[in-house]
Design an enzyme around this catalytic site. Sequence first.
Site, PDB file in Angstrom:
ATOM      1  N   HIS A  94     -16.612  11.399   3.460  1.00 58.37           N
ATOM      2  CA  HIS A  94     -15.172  11.008   2.544  1.00 58.37           C
ATOM      3  C   HIS A  94     -14.452  12.303   2.274  1.00 58.37           C
ATOM      4  O   HIS A  94     -13.239  12.170   1.603  1.00 58.37           O
ATOM      5  CB  HIS A  94     -15.544  10.020   1.492  1.00 58.37           C
ATOM      6  CG  HIS A  94     -15.941   8.887   1.729  1.00 58.37           C
ATOM      7  ND1 HIS A  94     -17.561   8.707   1.978  1.00 58.37           N
ATOM      8  CD2 HIS A  94     -15.716   7.642   2.005  1.00 58.37           C
ATOM      9  CE1 HIS A  94     -17.845   7.296   2.118  1.00 58.37           C
ATOM     10  NE2 HIS A  94     -16.614   6.564   2.147  1.00 58.37           N
ATOM     11  N   ARG A 149       0.801  -1.239   0.081  1.00 59.89           N
ATOM     12  CA  ARG A 149       0.058   0.105  -0.067  1.00 59.89           C
ATOM     13  C   ARG A 149       0.980   1.395   0.056  1.00 59.89           C
ATOM     14  O   ARG A 149       0.365   2.429   0.591  1.00 59.89           O
ATOM     15  CB  ARG A 149      -0.839  -0.038   0.850  1.00 59.89           C
ATOM     16  CG  ARG A 149      -1.978  -0.939   1.326  1.00 59.89           C
ATOM     17  CD  ARG A 149      -3.023  -0.910   2.595  1.00 59.89           C
ATOM     18  NE  ARG A 149      -2.193  -1.278   3.674  1.00 59.89           N
ATOM     19  CZ  ARG A 149      -2.575  -1.008   4.810  1.00 59.89           C
ATOM     20  NH1 ARG A 149      -3.648  -0.433   5.036  1.00 59.89           N
ATOM     21  NH2 ARG A 149      -1.939  -1.249   5.871  1.00 59.89           N
ATOM     22  N   GLY A 200     -21.889   4.312  12.884  1.00 65.42           N
ATOM     23  CA  GLY A 200     -21.370   3.290  13.424  1.00 65.42           C
ATOM     24  C   GLY A 200     -19.727   3.454  13.847  1.00 65.42           C
ATOM     25  O   GLY A 200     -19.487   3.446  15.120  1.00 65.42           O
ATOM     26  N   CYS A 246     -21.949   7.866   6.136  1.00 71.59           N
ATOM     27  CA  CYS A 246     -21.348   6.513   6.244  1.00 71.59           C
ATOM     28  C   CYS A 246     -20.463   6.690   7.606  1.00 71.59           C
ATOM     29  O   CYS A 246     -20.491   7.643   8.316  1.00 71.59           O
ATOM     30  CB  CYS A 246     -20.214   6.400   4.989  1.00 71.59           C
ATOM     31  SG  CYS A 246     -19.789   4.898   4.733  1.00 71.59           S
TER      32      CYS A 246
END
Length: 762
Positions: free
Chosen positions: A698, A16, A436, A730
Amino acid sequence: MVTTHNLGYPRIGRRRELKFVLESYWQGDIDQQSLEDKAFELKNQQWQAQSTLDWIPVGNFSFYDHVLDTSLMLGNLPDRVDSSLNTLDQYFQAARGRSSNTLHQTSSIAAAEMTKWFDTNYHYLVPEFDTNTQFELHADSYLSQVKEALANDFNVKPVLIGPVSYLWLGKTKDGSDPLALLNQLLPVYEQLLIELSQLGIEWVQMDEPILSTELTYEWQHALTQAYFSFNKAPVKLLLANYFGSLKENLNLACDLATAGLHIDAINARDEVSKVIDWLPCHKILSIGVIDGRNIWKTDLVKTLDWLEPIYQRLNNRLWLAPSCSLQHVPVDLVQETALEPEVKSWLAFADQKIEELNLLASALNDGREAVATELALHDLSIQQRQYSSRVHDASVKTRLATFLNDQGKRKSAYHTRVKHHQSLFNLPSFPTTTIGSFPQTPDIRQLRHQYKQQQISTAEYEEQLKQHIHFAIHQQETIGLDVLVHGEAERNDMVEYFGEQLQGYVFSQFGWVQSYGSRCVKPPIIYGDISRPNAMTVKWATYAQSLTQKPVKGMLTGPVTMLNWSFVRNDQPRSETCLQLALAIRDEVLDLEDAGIEIIQIDEAALREGLPLRKQEWQSYLDWAVRSFRISANAVKDSTQIHTHMCYSEFNDIIDAITQMDADVITIETSRSDMELLDVFNSFDYPNEIGPGVYDIHSPNIPSVSQITYLMEKAAKRIPAERLWVNPDCGLKTRQWHEVKPALEAMIQAARHLRMTQSVQD
C-alpha cells in the site's frame, strides 16, 4: 419538535472526485492549492446535500483518514515523519510512506500501521504512542472546515473522535499504557472546545464508539474522567456511540457529563427503552433509526409504529439520525440509471437515507397524514421486496438444508497432505509467490471499459486478456517466483468479479465507498439466494498454467469475504447467506481441480472484520464463518494445496479459528507491524504453513533485500523455516510495474539469501 441530524457523510464525492484529485497530487500533476480548491468544492456539495437536516456534521471531511486527521490535529504524527515537509506532505508521508511520487524521493519512511475501523471494511491509520508522547493542538485545518461551513450559513455540528476512543485505537511502541497519556491529552481537547465556542458553535459531536466494546474498569473510568473534565466546556457535547449495543456500558454512557447521547437503534433497539429510563431528564436522546451501513430502504411504517410512543414521551428531547456515519454507504441512488428498476426500488443510499430521516421527522412533527402519499409509496416497495420471487430460490435452500457437516473436512490431516505437496511441487525452502493480482494498468482498465461498452467483441476481449496473462506469467518467470498467478487482469474487484457471475447479486454503477485513502470499493448487493450457474475462473487459470511448467494458483475470493465486502440482504441471517456463498465457491474449487489446477487460493481477507465487537459473541460468528470456509475449500484431493490470504487484521486472538480452517498455507500482512502479528506463534504451535507479508504494497516504497531478510529472519524465530513462504502482504493491483518488479526482485534475492543461510546452518 423532533430534531434531525447526521453523524457523517461520504467524503469521496459522487463520482470519486476525491480519489482522482488525490492521485493527481501524489503524481505531481497538480499543486496543493488545486487539491485544496477541489476539497472546498466537495465539502460544500456534501454540506448542501445535508442542508435539510437541523444539524449537519462538519470536520469529518478528510484527505485520507479521520483518525490520522486527529493525530495531526493533536500533534501526534510519528517521529520518523520528515519535519522539513509542509504539513500536508507530512500527513501524506505518515499515511503512505511518501508524500508524493515527485517530491522528496529520498525521504520515504515506514507508513503508519493500518487496520480495520471496528467491524467495518474501512481502514484507519493507527496512532502511535510511547512514554514520551506529547500532545499539542494544531487545529487550523479542522477549524477552517468549521469556518467554511459557518460562512455558508449551514447549521454546524462539529465532529470529533473522543479522547478515550483515540487512545484506545492507538498502539504504544514501548509497551506502556496509553491511558497514562490521558491527563495530558484532555487539556488539548478542552482548548479545542473553547476555540469552537468562540466561533459560535453550540453542539459538538464526540464519538466514543468503544462504548460498544467490552471495557475494563480502567477504560470506563477514563471515560468518566474525560467527560467530567469537559463539564465546564462552553459547548454542548453529544456523546455518540454506534456499531453495537452498550450492554454493561449503558449506565456509564447515560451518566457521563454530556448534554446528549446518541445510540445505535439498528444494532441495539432493545436498549432504547432502558436508555430512556436511565437518561437524566435534562439530556437529549439521539436515536439512530436509519441503517448507516447497509443500502436497504427503512421500513418507515414499522419504524413510526415504534417511534411514536417514544416521541410522546421525550418530545423536544428526541433527535433522529442514521445509526452511524453514512461514509459506509454510496452517495446517491439517483445516479444508478442501469440498476434493475425493481431492485433499485428497494434501496437507499446516503442522500435517500437523509430523505427517509426527514420523512420520519415530518410524520412525527406534523402527523402521518402530512406525508401519507410518500409513506404509502415507500411501504409498497418494502412489501414488493418481501414477496418477490427473485429473492427466494427453493433449490438453493434445499441444497443447504441437506448438506452434511463432514463434507467440510479434508480427507487427510495436514501432515499427510504435505508429503503429497512436497513430492508434487518440489519447491525450494522459503518458496516465493504473490497474493494474486498484478498492476491494473491503464491498458487493462481501458480494455474492460471497451468490453462493457460493447465497443469490442467477446473474442477480441478474451484474446487481449490472454496477452496480459501471458505478460504476467513471463514477468514472474523472469523475476524467478516459484508459484505463479495469472494476474487477474479480467477482474475489476475481488468481490464484484465473482458476484457478477452468481445468481442473487446485483451491481451499481457508482456505488463507491471509501476503503482507505484514495482506495474505493464498489460493494456488490446480495438481494437473494446465491447459486453459481457456470464456472467463473477456470479458463483463465488453465490458460495461465498452459504457459509455464511452474505451478499456477487458482485465485478465488472466499465466502466470508464475499459476505463481509458486500451489502448483504437483511431479511435472513448472515450465516445462512454465507453458507450459500460457500456452496457456490465449493463448486468452483472442484471445477478448478478437475481442470488440473493443483494449488487454489481462497482469500478470506475479511474474516476478522466480521467479528462482533464483543468477545462473548465471537464464537457463534467464528463457528459459521470457519464452517463456510471449510465447505468451500475442503472437498479437494489430498494432493491439491489450499491457500488462503488475510490482510490488515489483528488475528492473534482468533488463531484457534484460523487453525480450524485447515488451509495448507495462510498468507498474512505483517510488514507494517514489523512482524508484530507473529508474536502469537511464540506460544501457539501453528501446524501448517504460513507466508508473512514481507513488504507493504500500500506504499510506493521499494523494499530492500536487507529489510525483507530481516523480517523473514524474525519470522523464522517463531515458525520453523520449512513451513515459511515469502510473499508481499497483499495483491499488487494498485501498484505500477516499475514499482512491482524491483520489489519482487528484492524479495527473490532475500529468499535466495535465506536458503543459502539455511544450507550453511544445515
